[in-house]
Design a protein around this motif. Structure first.
Motif: not given
Length: 127
Positions: A117-127, A17-18, A85-91
């Motif tokens: 708009w904001g500048q964005g924040t990276q979300v990386t989900v590893s498998s 989760s994040l 319940s994050l998935k790799p495809e949520d990256t």
């Protein structure tokens, strides 16, 4: 006018989760409907979730329904995206956005409707 700054992204394992936060400047935050979008490498920006001015109406993309929750705290000028319940495809890079709604209860799910708009924040989900 409003400025948006996202935070809370990072690297998480699948199933984790994040919680993303989007802090808004200005005293008119409570007059904007809010949304979250994301963009994966090589892909178009896609809608994730939206919320009305008062927070009583929400709408989600099918791909995140039941896993993600959008919320807002108008006293703190902040909108959140709880992601479970994050998935790799949520990256993706996640963006928050603000729009002057058509009426108080309206929500918006197309990116071209949003004004800020904001500048964005990276979300990386590893498998």
């Amino acid at each position: 006018q409003v400025q948006l700054v996202e935070s809370g992204g990072g690297l998480v394992q699948a199933g984790g989760s994040l919680r993303l936060s989007c802090a808004a400047s200005g005293r008119t935050f409570s007059s904007y409907a809010m949304g979250w979008f994301r963009q994966a490498p090589g892909e178009e920006r896609e809608f994730v979730a939206a919320m009305s001015v008062d927070g009583d109406i929400t709408y989600y993309a099918d791909s995140v329904k039941g896993r993600f929750t959008i919320s807002r705290d108008n006293a703190k000028n902040t909108v959140y995206l709880q992601m479970n319940s994050l998935k790799p495809e949520d990256t993706a890079v996640y963006y928050c956005a603000a729009v002057t709604p058509y009426y108080r209860g309206s929500i918006h799910w197309t990116s071209h409707e949003y004004d800020y708009w904001g500048q964005g924040t990276q979300v990386t989900v590893s498998s």
